[in-house]
Design a protein around this motif. Structure first.
Motif, PDB file in Angstrom:
ATOM      1  N   ALA A   6       0.802  -1.232   0.000  1.00  0.00           N
ATOM      2  CA  ALA A   6       0.000   0.000   0.000  1.00  0.00           C
ATOM      3  C   ALA A   6       0.833   1.280   0.000  1.00  0.00           C
ATOM      4  CB  ALA A   6      -0.922  -0.001   1.216  1.00  0.00           C
ATOM      5  N   ILE A   7       2.139   1.174  -0.098  1.00  0.00           N
ATOM      6  CA  ILE A   7       2.996   2.344   0.102  1.00  0.00           C
ATOM      7  C   ILE A   7       2.856   3.414  -0.979  1.00  0.00           C
ATOM      8  CG2 ILE A   7       5.062   1.411  -1.032  1.00  0.00           C
ATOM      9  CD1 ILE A   7       5.057   3.385   2.223  1.00  0.00           C
ATOM     10  N   PRO A   9       0.257   4.773  -2.854  1.00  0.00           N
ATOM     11  CA  PRO A   9      -0.704   5.863  -2.656  1.00  0.00           C
ATOM     12  C   PRO A   9      -0.435   6.661  -1.383  1.00  0.00           C
ATOM     13  CG  PRO A   9      -1.787   3.736  -2.353  1.00  0.00           C
ATOM     14  CD  PRO A   9      -0.414   3.470  -2.875  1.00  0.00           C
ATOM     15  N   LEU A  10       0.162   6.034  -0.387  1.00  0.00           N
ATOM     16  CA  LEU A  10       0.473   6.752   0.847  1.00  0.00           C
ATOM     17  C   LEU A  10       1.585   7.780   0.623  1.00  0.00           C
ATOM     18  CD1 LEU A  10       0.334   3.794   3.397  1.00  0.00           C
ATOM     19  CD2 LEU A  10      -1.460   5.430   2.814  1.00  0.00           C
ATOM     20  N   VAL A  11       2.635   7.368  -0.079  1.00  0.00           N
ATOM     21  CA  VAL A  11       3.737   8.302  -0.371  1.00  0.00           C
ATOM     22  C   VAL A  11       3.234   9.437  -1.257  1.00  0.00           C
ATOM     23  CG1 VAL A  11       5.929   8.535  -1.630  1.00  0.00           C
ATOM     24  CG2 VAL A  11       5.603   6.645  -0.041  1.00  0.00           C
ATOM     25  N   ALA A  12       2.463   9.086  -2.278  1.00  0.00           N
ATOM     26  CA  ALA A  12       1.940  10.113  -3.184  1.00  0.00           C
ATOM     27  C   ALA A  12       1.032  11.078  -2.436  1.00  0.00           C
ATOM     28  CB  ALA A  12       1.183   9.455  -4.346  1.00  0.00           C
ATOM     29  N   GLY A  13       0.228  10.560  -1.509  1.00  0.00           N
ATOM     30  CA  GLY A  13      -0.695  11.411  -0.770  1.00  0.00           C
ATOM     31  C   GLY A  13      -0.030  12.281   0.274  1.00  0.00           C
ATOM     32  N   GLU A  19       6.441  11.516 -10.126  1.00  0.00           N
ATOM     33  CA  GLU A  19       6.429  10.058 -10.309  1.00  0.00           C
ATOM     34  C   GLU A  19       7.790   9.419 -10.051  1.00  0.00           C
ATOM     35  OE1 GLU A  19       4.376   6.574 -10.862  1.00  0.00           O
ATOM     36  OE2 GLU A  19       3.535   8.593 -10.839  1.00  0.00           O
ATOM     37  N   SER A  20       8.851  10.029 -10.543  1.00  0.00           N
ATOM     38  CA  SER A  20      10.198   9.475 -10.378  1.00  0.00           C
ATOM     39  C   SER A  20      10.619   9.461  -8.907  1.00  0.00           C
ATOM     40  CB  SER A  20      11.190  10.297 -11.206  1.00  0.00           C
ATOM     41  OG  SER A  20      12.500   9.879 -10.951  1.00  0.00           O
ATOM     42  N   ASP A  21      10.396  10.574  -8.218  1.00  0.00           N
ATOM     43  CA  ASP A  21      10.756  10.642  -6.807  1.00  0.00           C
ATOM     44  C   ASP A  21       9.888   9.700  -5.970  1.00  0.00           C
ATOM     45  OD1 ASP A  21      12.684  12.487  -7.426  1.00  0.00           O
ATOM     46  OD2 ASP A  21      11.504  14.233  -6.816  1.00  0.00           O
ATOM     47  N   THR A  22       8.623   9.585  -6.332  1.00  0.00           N
ATOM     48  CA  THR A  22       7.738   8.657  -5.636  1.00  0.00           C
ATOM     49  C   THR A  22       8.252   7.234  -5.785  1.00  0.00           C
ATOM     50  OG1 THR A  22       5.813  10.092  -5.946  1.00  0.00           O
ATOM     51  CG2 THR A  22       5.372   7.766  -5.500  1.00  0.00           C
ATOM     52  N   MET A  24      11.328   6.254  -6.215  1.00  0.00           N
ATOM     53  CA  MET A  24      12.526   6.092  -5.389  1.00  0.00           C
ATOM     54  C   MET A  24      12.158   5.874  -3.923  1.00  0.00           C
ATOM     55  SD  MET A  24      15.137   8.878  -7.070  1.00  0.00           S
ATOM     56  CE  MET A  24      16.437   8.543  -5.901  1.00  0.00           C
ATOM     57  N   VAL A  25      11.247   6.690  -3.411  1.00  0.00           N
ATOM     58  CA  VAL A  25      10.837   6.557  -2.007  1.00  0.00           C
ATOM     59  C   VAL A  25      10.133   5.219  -1.780  1.00  0.00           C
ATOM     60  CG1 VAL A  25       9.333   7.518  -0.212  1.00  0.00           C
ATOM     61  CG2 VAL A  25      10.712   9.049  -1.620  1.00  0.00           C
ATOM     62  N   VAL A  26       9.262   4.845  -2.704  1.00  0.00           N
ATOM     63  CA  VAL A  26       8.514   3.592  -2.575  1.00  0.00           C
ATOM     64  C   VAL A  26       9.468   2.402  -2.527  1.00  0.00           C
ATOM     65  CG1 VAL A  26       6.981   2.012  -3.829  1.00  0.00           C
ATOM     66  CG2 VAL A  26       6.332   4.403  -3.530  1.00  0.00           C
ATOM     67  N   TRP A  27      10.407   2.337  -3.444  1.00  0.00           N
ATOM     68  CA  TRP A  27      11.306   1.176  -3.483  1.00  0.00           C
ATOM     69  C   TRP A  27      12.277   1.162  -2.314  1.00  0.00           C
ATOM     70  CZ3 TRP A  27      10.330  -3.177  -5.525  1.00  0.00           C
ATOM     71  CH2 TRP A  27       9.430  -3.236  -6.588  1.00  0.00           C
ATOM     72  N   ALA A  28      12.781   2.314  -1.905  1.00  0.00           N
ATOM     73  CA  ALA A  28      13.669   2.345  -0.732  1.00  0.00           C
ATOM     74  C   ALA A  28      12.899   1.901   0.511  1.00  0.00           C
ATOM     75  CB  ALA A  28      14.241   3.745  -0.539  1.00  0.00           C
ATOM     76  N   THR A  29      11.670   2.357   0.645  1.00  0.00           N
ATOM     77  CA  THR A  29      10.851   1.966   1.791  1.00  0.00           C
ATOM     78  C   THR A  29      10.567   0.474   1.771  1.00  0.00           C
ATOM     79  OG1 THR A  29       9.823   4.155   1.812  1.00  0.00           O
ATOM     80  CG2 THR A  29       8.683   2.404   3.007  1.00  0.00           C
TER      81      THR A  29
END
Length: 178
Positions: A6-7, A9-13, A19-22, A24-29
């Motif tokens: 579920a990460i 939509p949470l990061v985006a919200g 999109e690119s930064d999202t 990166m954050v999603v995969w690192a998380t």
């Protein structure tokens, strides 16, 4: 596992990144989430040594962890960049945990018996993960804005948590009694 699914939509919200930064954050998380269980169990395991008034064993294990982290971070980051650093963290903490559990089980044979708890926790994780995935990917929903995606992500996590809790209710009741 539920949060890894579920990460996005949470990061985006919460962060409102492009999109690119999202990504990166999603995969690192997601990589760091792989080690969450090890981090949690490590804290409990170290306290088991402290309760036995043994501070040296966790200290040596932490030194091993630091050296392993440096080794893995240097090598993994060359191959996978920022994800390699997250993976190095997961591997080094997991190795420290396994070492301490192995040593603890040698000193106190049978302490790691869990009966069917691990299997039920695994089944609960799978069930909760499927619920989150279905809510986020298979329900026929209109295109989501950032805020509605955030709300849907939180809703999916809540439903998945309930699905997971059904399998570990026995441990939950024991925890409440403590």
């Amino acid at each position: 596992a539920l949060l890894a699914i579920a990460i996005r939509p949470l990061v985006a919200g919460f962060l409102g990144l492009n999109e690119s930064d999202t990504d990166m954050v999603v995969w690192a998380t997601r990589f760091y989430l792989l080690g969450l269980t090890s981090h949690s169990l490590l804290d409990v395991t170290v306290r088991s040594y402290y309760a036995r008034q043994d501070v040296r064993t966790p200290l040596y294990a932490a030194a091993f962890n630091a050296l392993a982290y440096i080794f893995f971070a240097v090598n993994f980051s060359r191959q996978w960049g920022y994800l390699g650093i997250a993976l190095a963290n997961v591997v080094s903490f997991s190795l420290e945990l396994l070492l301490l559990l192995w040593l603890l089980n040698r000193r106190l044979p049978g302490i790691l018996r869990s009966k069917d708890t691990i299997l039920r926790a695994l089944a609960g994780t799978i069930a909760g993960s499927l619920i989150v995935y279905v809510v986020l990917h298979w329900l026929p929903l209109p295109p989501l804005s950032t805020m509605s995606g955030l709300i849907l992500g939180l809703f999916a996590l809540a439903l998945g948590s309930v699905g997971c809790a059904i399998f570990i209710w026995k441990e939950g009741k024991s925890f409440i009694k403590l």
